[in-house]
Design a protein around this motif. Sequence first.
Motif, PDB file in Angstrom:
ATOM      1  N   HIS A  26      -2.865  36.904  22.112  1.00 55.51           N
ATOM      2  CA  HIS A  26      -2.661  35.787  21.217  1.00 55.51           C
ATOM      3  C   HIS A  26      -1.325  35.393  21.364  1.00 55.51           C
ATOM      4  CE1 HIS A  26      -2.848  33.674  17.465  1.00 55.51           C
ATOM      5  NE2 HIS A  26      -1.755  34.609  17.076  1.00 55.51           N
ATOM      6  N   LEU A  27      -0.470  36.418  21.485  1.00 54.14           N
ATOM      7  CA  LEU A  27       1.056  35.962  21.580  1.00 54.14           C
ATOM      8  C   LEU A  27       1.557  35.447  22.803  1.00 54.14           C
ATOM      9  CD1 LEU A  27       3.858  36.545  20.335  1.00 54.14           C
ATOM     10  CD2 LEU A  27       3.915  38.740  21.353  1.00 54.14           C
ATOM     11  N   GLN A  28       0.637  35.787  23.750  1.00 54.44           N
ATOM     12  CA  GLN A  28       0.883  35.065  25.155  1.00 54.44           C
ATOM     13  C   GLN A  28       0.300  33.616  24.933  1.00 54.44           C
ATOM     14  OE1 GLN A  28      -1.204  37.397  27.927  1.00 54.44           O
ATOM     15  NE2 GLN A  28       0.308  39.087  27.898  1.00 54.44           N
ATOM     16  N   ALA A  29      -0.871  33.265  24.310  1.00 57.53           N
ATOM     17  CA  ALA A  29      -1.380  31.942  24.153  1.00 57.53           C
ATOM     18  C   ALA A  29      -0.361  31.234  23.332  1.00 57.53           C
ATOM     19  CB  ALA A  29      -2.702  32.241  23.566  1.00 57.53           C
ATOM     20  N   VAL A  30       0.241  31.633  22.107  1.00 56.30           N
ATOM     21  CA  VAL A  30       1.170  31.187  21.284  1.00 56.30           C
ATOM     22  C   VAL A  30       2.463  30.798  22.199  1.00 56.30           C
ATOM     23  CG1 VAL A  30       2.460  31.231  19.356  1.00 56.30           C
ATOM     24  CG2 VAL A  30       0.282  31.888  19.312  1.00 56.30           C
ATOM     25  N   GLU A  31       2.762  31.642  22.936  1.00 54.05           N
ATOM     26  CA  GLU A  31       4.112  31.233  23.885  1.00 54.05           C
ATOM     27  C   GLU A  31       3.806  30.079  24.861  1.00 54.05           C
ATOM     28  OE1 GLU A  31       7.287  33.558  26.666  1.00 54.05           O
ATOM     29  OE2 GLU A  31       5.489  34.497  25.868  1.00 54.05           O
ATOM     30  N   ALA A  32       2.654  30.218  25.419  1.00 51.51           N
ATOM     31  CA  ALA A  32       2.435  29.179  26.262  1.00 51.51           C
ATOM     32  C   ALA A  32       2.028  27.836  25.671  1.00 51.51           C
ATOM     33  CB  ALA A  32       1.005  29.314  27.162  1.00 51.51           C
ATOM     34  N   GLY A  33       1.625  27.911  24.623  1.00 54.64           N
ATOM     35  CA  GLY A  33       1.522  26.536  23.805  1.00 54.64           C
ATOM     36  C   GLY A  33       3.018  26.270  23.258  1.00 54.64           C
ATOM     37  N   THR A  34       3.755  26.897  22.917  1.00 54.53           N
ATOM     38  CA  THR A  34       5.040  26.501  22.452  1.00 54.53           C
ATOM     39  C   THR A  34       5.913  25.762  23.630  1.00 54.53           C
ATOM     40  OG1 THR A  34       4.996  28.165  21.005  1.00 54.53           O
ATOM     41  CG2 THR A  34       7.342  27.485  21.524  1.00 54.53           C
ATOM     42  N   MET A  35       5.593  26.458  24.995  1.00 50.07           N
ATOM     43  CA  MET A  35       6.089  25.972  26.049  1.00 50.07           C
ATOM     44  C   MET A  35       5.689  24.489  26.407  1.00 50.07           C
ATOM     45  SD  MET A  35       6.446  29.371  28.413  1.00 50.07           S
ATOM     46  CE  MET A  35       7.348  28.480  30.120  1.00 50.07           C
ATOM     47  N   ALA A  36       4.467  24.310  26.382  1.00 46.89           N
ATOM     48  CA  ALA A  36       3.813  22.885  26.522  1.00 46.89           C
ATOM     49  C   ALA A  36       4.400  21.978  25.658  1.00 46.89           C
ATOM     50  CB  ALA A  36       2.336  23.143  26.410  1.00 46.89           C
ATOM     51  N   HIS A  37       4.536  22.682  24.339  1.00 47.29           N
ATOM     52  CA  HIS A  37       4.881  21.329  23.327  1.00 47.29           C
ATOM     53  C   HIS A  37       6.386  20.877  23.386  1.00 47.29           C
ATOM     54  CE1 HIS A  37       1.512  22.816  20.488  1.00 47.29           C
ATOM     55  NE2 HIS A  37       1.210  21.681  21.343  1.00 47.29           N
ATOM     56  N   GLU A  38       7.120  21.987  24.045  1.00 46.56           N
ATOM     57  CA  GLU A  38       8.677  21.761  24.230  1.00 46.56           C
ATOM     58  C   GLU A  38       8.794  20.996  25.326  1.00 46.56           C
ATOM     59  OE1 GLU A  38      10.446  25.532  24.499  1.00 46.56           O
ATOM     60  OE2 GLU A  38      10.845  25.836  22.449  1.00 46.56           O
ATOM     61  N   SER A  39       8.062  20.937  26.375  1.00 49.56           N
ATOM     62  CA  SER A  39       7.798  19.987  27.465  1.00 49.56           C
ATOM     63  C   SER A  39       7.651  18.629  27.058  1.00 49.56           C
ATOM     64  CB  SER A  39       7.003  20.623  28.697  1.00 49.56           C
ATOM     65  OG  SER A  39       7.570  22.061  28.952  1.00 49.56           O
ATOM     66  N   GLN A  40       6.475  18.746  26.405  1.00 47.14           N
ATOM     67  CA  GLN A  40       5.983  17.333  25.835  1.00 47.14           C
ATOM     68  C   GLN A  40       7.054  16.359  25.051  1.00 47.14           C
ATOM     69  OE1 GLN A  40       3.356  15.766  26.816  1.00 47.14           O
ATOM     70  NE2 GLN A  40       3.719  13.762  25.350  1.00 47.14           N
ATOM     71  N   ALA A  41       7.917  17.320  24.037  1.00 46.95           N
ATOM     72  CA  ALA A  41       8.803  16.844  23.374  1.00 46.95           C
ATOM     73  C   ALA A  41      10.051  16.540  24.313  1.00 46.95           C
ATOM     74  CB  ALA A  41       9.381  17.966  22.340  1.00 46.95           C
ATOM     75  N   GLN A  42      10.450  16.816  25.144  1.00 47.97           N
ATOM     76  CA  GLN A  42      11.332  16.668  26.334  1.00 47.97           C
ATOM     77  C   GLN A  42      11.020  15.312  26.819  1.00 47.97           C
ATOM     78  OE1 GLN A  42      14.312  17.845  26.271  1.00 47.97           O
ATOM     79  NE2 GLN A  42      15.201  16.055  27.726  1.00 47.97           N
ATOM     80  N   SER A  43       9.613  15.375  27.382  1.00 46.77           N
ATOM     81  CA  SER A  43       9.296  14.015  27.990  1.00 46.77           C
ATOM     82  C   SER A  43       9.587  12.976  27.027  1.00 46.77           C
ATOM     83  CB  SER A  43       7.712  14.549  28.396  1.00 46.77           C
ATOM     84  OG  SER A  43       7.243  13.227  28.983  1.00 46.77           O
ATOM     85  N   GLU A  44       8.860  13.018  25.782  1.00 45.42           N
ATOM     86  CA  GLU A  44       8.966  11.846  24.834  1.00 45.42           C
ATOM     87  C   GLU A  44      10.246  11.540  24.842  1.00 45.42           C
ATOM     88  OE1 GLU A  44       6.491  10.119  23.810  1.00 45.42           O
ATOM     89  OE2 GLU A  44       4.841  11.168  24.589  1.00 45.42           O
ATOM     90  N   LYS A  45      11.134  12.421  24.524  1.00 44.98           N
ATOM     91  CA  LYS A  45      12.475  11.991  24.465  1.00 44.98           C
ATOM     92  C   LYS A  45      13.239  11.273  25.608  1.00 44.98           C
ATOM     93  CE  LYS A  45      16.970  14.238  23.446  1.00 44.98           C
ATOM     94  NZ  LYS A  45      17.846  15.376  23.428  1.00 44.98           N
ATOM     95  N   ASN A  46      12.923  11.548  27.047  1.00 45.47           N
ATOM     96  CA  ASN A  46      13.162  10.966  28.054  1.00 45.47           C
ATOM     97  C   ASN A  46      12.721   9.674  28.253  1.00 45.47           C
ATOM     98  OD1 ASN A  46      15.018  13.235  28.408  1.00 45.47           O
ATOM     99  ND2 ASN A  46      13.621  14.139  29.859  1.00 45.47           N
ATOM    100  N   ARG A  47      11.726   8.997  27.147  1.00 44.72           N
ATOM    101  CA  ARG A  47      11.106   7.922  27.440  1.00 44.72           C
ATOM    102  C   ARG A  47      12.006   6.726  27.560  1.00 44.72           C
ATOM    103  NH1 ARG A  47       5.503   6.950  24.519  1.00 44.72           N
ATOM    104  NH2 ARG A  47       5.744   5.005  25.405  1.00 44.72           N
ATOM    105  N   TRP A  48      13.091   6.999  26.523  1.00 40.66           N
ATOM    106  CA  TRP A  48      14.143   6.017  26.389  1.00 40.66           C
ATOM    107  C   TRP A  48      14.860   5.552  27.843  1.00 40.66           C
ATOM    108  CZ3 TRP A  48      13.744   2.711  22.760  1.00 40.66           C
ATOM    109  CH2 TRP A  48      13.209   3.090  21.326  1.00 40.66           C
ATOM    110  N   LEU A  49      15.053   6.424  28.638  1.00 41.67           N
ATOM    111  CA  LEU A  49      15.574   6.145  30.041  1.00 41.67           C
ATOM    112  C   LEU A  49      14.771   5.226  31.057  1.00 41.67           C
ATOM    113  CD1 LEU A  49      16.748   9.864  30.635  1.00 41.67           C
ATOM    114  CD2 LEU A  49      17.952   8.218  29.631  1.00 41.67           C
TER     115      LEU A  49
END
Length: 201
Positions: A45-68
Motif C-alpha cells: 500500500h505504501l509503495q502504491a501511494v508513493e508511486a501515485g505521489t510521484m505521478a501526480h508531482e510529475s503531472q503538476a510539473q508538466s502543467e506548470k511548464n505548459r506556459w513555456l
Amino acid sequence: MIRSLGAILLLNIFVLSTMALGAEADPVLLTLDDALNRAMEANPHLQAVEAGTMAHESQAQSEKNRWLGELTLSGGLAMNGDDTLIRPINSEMMAGGVSTMPFDDRYAFWSLAYRMPLFAGGSVSGSSDAARLTATASRRNMGRAILGTRHQVLMTYVNLLSIDAQINAWQEELKALDSLVGHIELGQEAGKYSRVDLLKT
C-alpha cells in the motif's frame, strides 16, 4: 482457583509459543529501525501511494511548464504509385519537358512547429493549480501512510518487548515453583509435609 487457572493458561501459552518458535537458544532480534525499514519496504500500500505521489508531482510539473509552450517535430516517409505526381512543378521543369519532371515513388518530409498559450480563458492556470493541489494531497496521503505504518510497527515492537518480559518473568516463576515443589517433596519424604500438601502444591 481462578489464579491457578490463570497460571496454567499462561504456562500453556508459554509452552505453545516456545514450541512454535522452535525453542531457539539464540533468537534473531531486530532493532526498531530495522523493523521500520523492513515494514516500509514490504508494504504494498505504501509503495502504491508513493508511486501515485510521484505521478501526480510529475503531472503538476508538466502543467506548470505548459506556459513555456510546446515545440513539436514531425516527419515521415511517403510512398506513392507510379501514376502519382509529387512536388510542385515550376516553369523550369515545364520548359525542360516531361523527362525533367519529378516522378518519384517515395520521398521524406518533416515539419517543426512551436505553440505558446497566450490566452486560454484560465484553463492553463486552472489545470496547473488542480495538478498542484492533487500532488499536495498525494504527498500528505503518503505522509499519513508512512506515519500509520510506523505507528503499527512501533506498537507491535512494544508489545513484543512486553511479551518477552512477561515470558522471562514466567520462566523465573516456573523455576521458583519447581524449587517449591522440590522442597515440598523433600519435606514430605522427611515427614514434615503430608501427601495432601504435596498434591496441593
